[in-house]
Design an enzyme around this catalytic site. Structure first.
Site, PDB file in Angstrom:
ATOM      1  N   HIS A 178      50.493  79.583 -47.909  1.00  0.00           N
ATOM      2  CA  HIS A 178      50.652  81.019 -48.114  1.00  0.00           C
ATOM      3  C   HIS A 178      51.871  81.351 -48.977  1.00  0.00           C
ATOM      4  O   HIS A 178      51.873  82.349 -49.698  1.00  0.00           O
ATOM      5  CB  HIS A 178      50.700  81.759 -46.781  1.00  0.00           C
ATOM      6  CG  HIS A 178      49.342  82.143 -46.278  1.00  0.00           C
ATOM      7  ND1 HIS A 178      48.490  81.244 -45.676  1.00  0.00           N
ATOM      8  CD2 HIS A 178      48.665  83.325 -46.336  1.00  0.00           C
ATOM      9  CE1 HIS A 178      47.362  81.865 -45.356  1.00  0.00           C
ATOM     10  NE2 HIS A 178      47.433  83.120 -45.759  1.00  0.00           N
ATOM     11  N   HIS A 193      42.717  87.169 -52.227  1.00  0.00           N
ATOM     12  CA  HIS A 193      43.771  86.503 -51.464  1.00  0.00           C
ATOM     13  C   HIS A 193      43.354  85.075 -51.119  1.00  0.00           C
ATOM     14  O   HIS A 193      44.111  84.117 -51.323  1.00  0.00           O
ATOM     15  CB  HIS A 193      44.023  87.318 -50.179  1.00  0.00           C
ATOM     16  CG  HIS A 193      44.937  86.665 -49.200  1.00  0.00           C
ATOM     17  ND1 HIS A 193      46.313  86.715 -49.318  1.00  0.00           N
ATOM     18  CD2 HIS A 193      44.685  85.967 -48.055  1.00  0.00           C
ATOM     19  CE1 HIS A 193      46.862  86.069 -48.297  1.00  0.00           C
ATOM     20  NE2 HIS A 193      45.899  85.610 -47.518  1.00  0.00           N
ATOM     21  N   HIS A 209      50.592  80.971 -52.390  1.00  0.00           N
ATOM     22  CA  HIS A 209      49.807  82.178 -52.700  1.00  0.00           C
ATOM     23  C   HIS A 209      50.721  83.303 -53.139  1.00  0.00           C
ATOM     24  O   HIS A 209      50.481  83.980 -54.150  1.00  0.00           O
ATOM     25  CB  HIS A 209      49.009  82.635 -51.476  1.00  0.00           C
ATOM     26  CG  HIS A 209      48.587  84.071 -51.570  1.00  0.00           C
ATOM     27  ND1 HIS A 209      49.419  85.122 -51.190  1.00  0.00           N
ATOM     28  CD2 HIS A 209      47.456  84.648 -52.024  1.00  0.00           C
ATOM     29  CE1 HIS A 209      48.805  86.266 -51.413  1.00  0.00           C
ATOM     30  NE2 HIS A 209      47.613  86.004 -51.918  1.00  0.00           N
ATOM     31  N   ASP A 242      41.143  81.663 -47.037  1.00  0.00           N
ATOM     32  CA  ASP A 242      42.297  82.072 -46.239  1.00  0.00           C
ATOM     33  C   ASP A 242      42.343  81.290 -44.932  1.00  0.00           C
ATOM     34  O   ASP A 242      43.393  80.797 -44.518  1.00  0.00           O
ATOM     35  CB  ASP A 242      42.195  83.580 -45.962  1.00  0.00           C
ATOM     36  CG  ASP A 242      43.479  84.173 -45.406  1.00  0.00           C
ATOM     37  OD1 ASP A 242      44.555  83.575 -45.602  1.00  0.00           O
ATOM     38  OD2 ASP A 242      43.404  85.248 -44.785  1.00  0.00           O
TER      39      ASP A 242
END
Length: 383
Positions: free
Chosen positions: A260, A277, A263, A177
């Site tokens: 992101h 995540h 993601h 992350d």
């Protein structure tokens, strides 16, 4: 031009950040100035780990211990349930202890209930704890929406011994992350785009994003080795700060971009369910580097480093194949919907661009790993 349309640079942050070995024993001390009637939200596993220390710290601070359980995801239903629990308890401060979804649900519920809120992550797996936003998921675990709040948590408290005691996969996920923070911040900077904080970047935010990146590259491998033995070393302290505080400030005030967004698109593929995540974000980061046409050396270094860390950098490792065209198209379309952060890239990105970039990482990562003598990827099967 209206006052609200005047461009400004802004940086936002939690009211206080506390980190250290054994810090959970001081949670009551730092919570007491925020409210007199707290409610603690933690799942059964986490509560079994922290109950004794948290109870002692709250009693020492003159605070009652009222605890509410938590489910699996920060969903609309779970947030509404927590709002009702906060109101029933007459709480004026909500304390989320656990992982990113627990903390995101507490922030969302605390906002709706009008309380102050505290983030006490027991893992360094995401940068969610410091932010003024929550990620809301569907009941199946797919990304649904971001919710933005007018302020950050009043307190973020991280006990690095709890982080070291947790399965090492969570610290690895936090690296995935946090590595995206600098990559996305520099893309946002090139695009002069608005950040999650609601303004243009500050130099402060850019510097914090870069510092997060630098600390990770220097400390991730020794810190992961230490955590495999439940040890807290200076490298662990630095990595936890990079994963949590620096990445949190860096992503929010520095800006998100393609990593992101991809993601979020990947959560639409059931093959990826069960992955953390950070694992999915790492695929997004590598895909963003491809979309940027980043120098080959930079991409190779990223593949080698993330393989050593234990993060996926192939479709194989997230349960997908280059021939899964319908699934990849669905992922790509979700990543480029209106309002997604991929539009902070300094050039237009289409779903077709994302599909090609995603498919390309499979062969190139395998090639780089083979040349570096690193293991071949193992196919992931969703739980």
């Amino acid at each position: 031009m209206s006052a609200s349309a005047v461009p400004v640079r802004t940086v936002i942050s939690p009211g206080r950040y506390v980190q250290g070995k054994g810090a959970i024993a001081r949670l009551g001390e730092f919570t007491a100035p925020l409210g007199s009637t707290p409610i603690i939200v933690a799942d059964d596993v986490v509560w079994g780990i922290v109950e004794e220390q948290v109870t002692a710290s709250f009693e020492a601070a003159g605070l009652a211990v009222v605890r509410e359980s938590f489910g699996t995801y920060a969903t609309k239903t779970e947030v509404e349930r927590l709002v009702a629990a906060i109101e029933a308890a007459g709480a004026d401060v909500a304390v989320g202890i656990g992982g990113g979804s627990t903390i995101d649900a507490v922030k969302a519920a605390g906002h709706l209930a009008g309380t102050r809120w505290v983030s006490a992550p027991t893992v360094a797996s995401t940068d969610a704890p410091t932010s003024a936003l929550s990620v809301i998921y569907t009941e199946e675990g797919a990304f649904e929406e971001y919710r933005f709040f007018p302020h950050n948590p009043d307190l973020v408290l991280v006990d690095t011994q709890l982080v070291a005691n947790a399965p090492v996969k969570f610290l690895v996920a936090g690296v995935g992350d946090a590595l995206a923070t600098w990559l996305e911040a520099r893309a946002t900077r090139r695009a002069h785009a608005t950040t999650m904080a609601g303004g243009l970047q500050t130099e402060t935010a850019v510097a914090l994003a870069k510092l997060s990146w630098d600390l990770i590259w220097e400390n991730a491998l020794p810190a992961i080795a230490a955590v495999e033995d439940d040890l807290v070393t200076p490298a662990v302290e630095k990595l936890v700060e990079a994963n949590t505080l620096l990445s949190g400030l860096g992503f929010e005030s520095g800006g998100l971009a393609a990593a992101h967004a991809i993601h979020n698109g990947l959560t639409a593929a059931p093959q990826t369910h069960g992955l953390t995540h950070g694992q999915k974000v790492n695929i997004g980061s590598l895909t963003q580097l491809v979309l940027e046409g980043a120098p080959a050396e930079e991409i190779r270094d990223f593949i080698v480093f993330t393989t050593k860390v234990g993060l996926p950098n192939t479709l194989t490792e997230i349960g997908l194949k280059t021939t899964d065209l319908e699934d990849l198209q669905r992922v790509a379309e979700a990543s480029v919907v209106e309002g997604e952060t991929i539009h902070n890239m300094p050039f237009p990105v289409t779903a077709a661009d994302v599909v090609d970039a995603l498919r390309s990482i499979e062969g190139y990562s395998r090639q780089v790993r083979a040349e570096a003598g690193l293991p071949e990827p193992i196919f992931y099967t969703a739980h």
